[in-house]
Design a protein around this motif. Structure first.
Motif, PDB file in Angstrom:
ATOM      1  N   CYS A 207       0.763  -1.190   0.015  1.00 20.83           N
ATOM      2  CA  CYS A 207      -0.030  -0.132   0.143  1.00 20.83           C
ATOM      3  C   CYS A 207       0.943   1.333  -0.027  1.00 20.83           C
ATOM      4  N   GLN A 208       1.993   1.188   0.589  1.00 20.05           N
ATOM      5  CA  GLN A 208       2.879   2.225   0.418  1.00 20.05           C
ATOM      6  C   GLN A 208       3.194   2.763  -0.801  1.00 20.05           C
ATOM      7  N   LYS A 209       3.496   1.738  -1.748  1.00 22.04           N
ATOM      8  CA  LYS A 209       3.943   2.165  -2.900  1.00 22.04           C
ATOM      9  C   LYS A 209       2.871   2.359  -4.036  1.00 22.04           C
ATOM     10  N   THR A 210       1.563   2.302  -3.663  1.00 17.67           N
ATOM     11  CA  THR A 210       0.434   2.006  -4.405  1.00 17.67           C
ATOM     12  C   THR A 210      -0.751   2.883  -4.139  1.00 17.67           C
ATOM     13  N   PHE A 211      -1.345   2.380  -2.979  1.00 18.80           N
ATOM     14  CA  PHE A 211      -2.568   3.119  -2.682  1.00 18.80           C
ATOM     15  C   PHE A 211      -2.361   4.250  -2.029  1.00 18.80           C
ATOM     16  N   ASN A 212      -1.343   4.229  -1.407  1.00 17.79           N
ATOM     17  CA  ASN A 212      -0.815   5.515  -0.653  1.00 17.79           C
ATOM     18  C   ASN A 212       0.192   6.445  -1.623  1.00 17.79           C
ATOM     19  N   ALA A 213       0.214   6.051  -2.816  1.00 16.08           N
ATOM     20  CA  ALA A 213       0.991   7.010  -3.593  1.00 16.08           C
ATOM     21  C   ALA A 213       0.373   7.616  -4.866  1.00 16.08           C
ATOM     22  N   ILE A 214      -1.022   7.914  -4.659  1.00 12.42           N
ATOM     23  CA  ILE A 214      -1.720   8.704  -5.803  1.00 12.42           C
ATOM     24  C   ILE A 214      -2.557   9.638  -4.965  1.00 12.42           C
ATOM     25  N   THR A 215      -2.689  10.753  -5.747  1.00 14.49           N
ATOM     26  CA  THR A 215      -3.523  11.811  -5.376  1.00 14.49           C
ATOM     27  C   THR A 215      -4.336  12.358  -6.561  1.00 14.49           C
ATOM     28  N   ILE A 216      -5.259  13.051  -6.055  1.00 12.73           N
ATOM     29  CA  ILE A 216      -6.329  13.673  -7.196  1.00 12.73           C
ATOM     30  C   ILE A 216      -6.511  15.147  -6.461  1.00 12.73           C
ATOM     31  N   ASP A 217      -6.837  15.286  -5.362  1.00 17.17           N
ATOM     32  CA  ASP A 217      -7.185  16.759  -4.689  1.00 17.17           C
ATOM     33  C   ASP A 217      -6.836  17.147  -3.413  1.00 17.17           C
ATOM     34  N   GLY A 218      -6.019  16.150  -3.048  1.00 13.57           N
ATOM     35  CA  GLY A 218      -5.322  16.378  -1.666  1.00 13.57           C
ATOM     36  C   GLY A 218      -6.413  15.877  -0.476  1.00 13.57           C
ATOM     37  N   ASP A 219      -7.458  15.741  -0.526  1.00 10.76           N
ATOM     38  CA  ASP A 219      -8.465  15.295   0.333  1.00 10.76           C
ATOM     39  C   ASP A 219      -8.523  14.072   0.845  1.00 10.76           C
ATOM     40  N   THR A 220      -8.574  13.517   2.233  1.00  9.65           N
ATOM     41  CA  THR A 220      -8.563  12.113   2.752  1.00  9.65           C
ATOM     42  C   THR A 220      -9.896  12.128   3.159  1.00  9.65           C
ATOM     43  N   SER A 383      -9.556  20.294 -13.825  1.00 11.78           N
ATOM     44  CA  SER A 383     -10.138  21.076 -14.615  1.00 11.78           C
ATOM     45  C   SER A 383     -11.379  21.588 -13.943  1.00 11.78           C
ATOM     46  N   ALA A 384     -12.270  22.112 -14.774  1.00 13.76           N
ATOM     47  CA  ALA A 384     -13.211  22.829 -14.452  1.00 13.76           C
ATOM     48  C   ALA A 384     -14.301  21.789 -14.080  1.00 13.76           C
ATOM     49  N   ASP A 385     -14.467  20.705 -14.894  1.00 19.66           N
ATOM     50  CA  ASP A 385     -15.330  19.748 -14.485  1.00 19.66           C
ATOM     51  C   ASP A 385     -15.247  19.187 -13.227  1.00 19.66           C
ATOM     52  N   TYR A 386     -14.002  19.242 -12.582  1.00 17.82           N
ATOM     53  CA  TYR A 386     -13.822  18.835 -11.126  1.00 17.82           C
ATOM     54  C   TYR A 386     -14.672  19.754 -10.005  1.00 17.82           C
ATOM     55  N   ILE A 387     -14.594  20.965 -10.375  1.00 20.41           N
ATOM     56  CA  ILE A 387     -15.487  21.872  -9.578  1.00 20.41           C
ATOM     57  C   ILE A 387     -16.916  21.476  -9.843  1.00 20.41           C
ATOM     58  N   ARG A 388     -17.417  21.500 -10.934  1.00 16.95           N
ATOM     59  CA  ARG A 388     -18.776  21.062 -11.346  1.00 16.95           C
ATOM     60  C   ARG A 388     -19.294  19.937 -10.549  1.00 16.95           C
ATOM     61  N   ILE A 389     -18.459  18.886 -10.706  1.00 16.25           N
ATOM     62  CA  ILE A 389     -18.889  17.501 -10.303  1.00 16.25           C
ATOM     63  C   ILE A 389     -18.938  17.670  -8.665  1.00 16.25           C
ATOM     64  N   ASN A 390     -18.116  18.370  -8.155  1.00 13.84           N
ATOM     65  CA  ASN A 390     -18.162  18.501  -6.596  1.00 13.84           C
ATOM     66  C   ASN A 390     -18.889  19.631  -5.941  1.00 13.84           C
ATOM     67  N   ALA A 391     -19.366  20.368  -6.797  1.00 13.11           N
ATOM     68  CA  ALA A 391     -20.399  21.346  -6.367  1.00 13.11           C
ATOM     69  C   ALA A 391     -21.576  20.946  -6.250  1.00 13.11           C
TER      70      ALA A 391
END
Length: 395
Positions: A207-220, A383-391
């Motif tokens: 997990c240290q090298k895989t699931f704990n080595a990805i980021t999309i938006d900085g939120d957990t 992208s702008a779509d990230y804002i639209r989806i999460n809004a």
């Protein structure tokens, strides 16, 4: 036979009505008996009830019989009733299997704060139990989805001393993604024999090298969970030494692809980019620099715009807090140097890098030229779509 068949396991994925759109929302993995199990969980201090329960049970005993997952409701920030609901879910599955509730791992994912619709959920568990078979792993993988746009499932095999072992995994996640852990659920199972004493360390390294080595938006998230179960049904003595190391390499490759699938499915994302930092004095240094670059909104928007704005990357590295000499840095996109010896490498190099950035997947490499430590983080564009989806997520 299903391509996701694994000896020693049965699966189900059904719609219980938690999701009103008819999509699958309850997933179940059941082993023939209690088997070695390891888990890695969210480090968020706000933790959902099923995470608290499942983490505690694995800390007491690294064994499990089944995994029950519901999507559409996170059972997080739901107080004492939420904790009781998680216990009820485990107890209901255990009653069907005639085992102890401590052998049931419980996971939930979805909107935070709403109480679980327990009557609907328990009826759904009954339905899932009635549909268990060895061919429904893909249904399980589909049932754990929330905002995912595709079902994430992977399979691998490895032959050791004449025995072929199968590894199958599923993950979900598209937003609220960042170590530790990435906001996600991940489930990997194998028919290989892994001892109870080895499985936890093996899974944490992976997990240290895989699931704990990805980021999309900085939120957990409040619900992040990655579980690994080993039935041993393929036979043989527990893997040790070189055999275990070979198995670990295969497990790492499969889990890496599952984790990258999450970034490929990033909310509003169009690019999968590896941030590979090398030449560090310590692992912490290269991890910190990679995370800082991968999280930078300016870097992520440049990735989206396919703009070779190398200054944003160098600046992000410089503010990471890790000591470095700018004149010693080398920045490349794949194998094309864009910055080295303290200078931009010119317009022709930038044009070649722009061509690389038109691709859906590529690597940004930064060499600190200080030591031999390296680390990679996988990120995406913003992208702008990230804002639209999460809004609109709850509406």
């Amino acid at each position: 036979m299903s391509p996701y068949h694994v000896d020693g396991f049965m699966f189900a994925g059904i719609n219980s009505g938690i999701k009103k759109n008819g999509q699958l929302d309850i997933g179940l993995i059941v082993a023939e008996k209690s088997i070695p199990c390891a888990g890695v969980f969210t480090t968020n201090q706000v933790v959902a009830a099923p995470v608290i329960q499942s983490k505690k049970r694995l800390a007491e005993r690294a064994m499990a019989r089944a995994i029950i997952v519901n999507s559409g409701n996170a059972n997080a920030c739901t107080g004492e009733s939420g904790a009781a609901d998680a216990q009820t879910m485990a107890g209901h599955v255990a009653k069907h299997l005639n085992c102890e509730s401590r052998d049931i791992q419980v996971c939930s994912t979805g909107v935070i704060g709403a109480p679980l619709p327990m009557n609907t959920l328990l009826d759904g568990i009954d339905k899932a139990m009635d549909t268990l078979d060895q061919a429904s792993f893909f249904d399980f993988a589909e049932a754990i989805r929330t905002t995912d746009t595709f079902t994430k499932a992977r399979r691998a095999e490895i032959t050791i001393d004449g025995r072929t072992y199968c590894i199958v995994g599923a993950s979900k996640g598209a937003g609220m993604i960042h170590p530790d852990m990435a906001t996600m659920l991940g489930f990997v199972i194998t028919d290989a024999p892994i001892s109870e004493s080895d499985i936890d360390a093996l899974w944490r390294r992976t997990c240290q090298k895989t699931f704990n080595a990805i980021t999309i938006d900085g939120d957990t998230s409040t619900n992040d969970t990655a579980l690994f179960m080993a039935s041993g049904a393929a036979g043989g003595a527990p893997l040790v030494g070189d055999h275990l190391a070979r198995f670990e390499d295969t497990l790492l490759n499969l889990t890496s692809e599952l984790s990258k699938d999450i970034v490929r499915d990033a909310e509003g994302g169009t690019k999968l980019v590896e941030i590979a930092v090398s030449g560090g004095l310590s692992f912490n240094d290269v991890q910190t620099v990679a995370n800082t670059i991968a999280l930078s909104p300016l870097v992520k928007t440049a990735i989206h715009g396919e703009d070779p704005n190398w200054g944003r990357i160098i600046a992000a590295a410089g503010r990471s807090g890790v000591k470095m000499d700018p004149d010693q840095l080398t920045l490349s996109f794949d194998d094309i140097e864009l910055f080295s010896a303290g200078e931009w490498r010119g317009l022709e190099a930038e044009k070649r890098v722009h061509s690389i950035m038109l691709r859906n997947e590529y690597t940004i490499r930064l060499d600190l030229a200080q030591g031999d430590q390296s680390h990679s983080i996988y990120t995406c564009d913003l992208s702008a779509d990230y804002i639209r989806i999460n809004a609109d997520y709850r509406s």
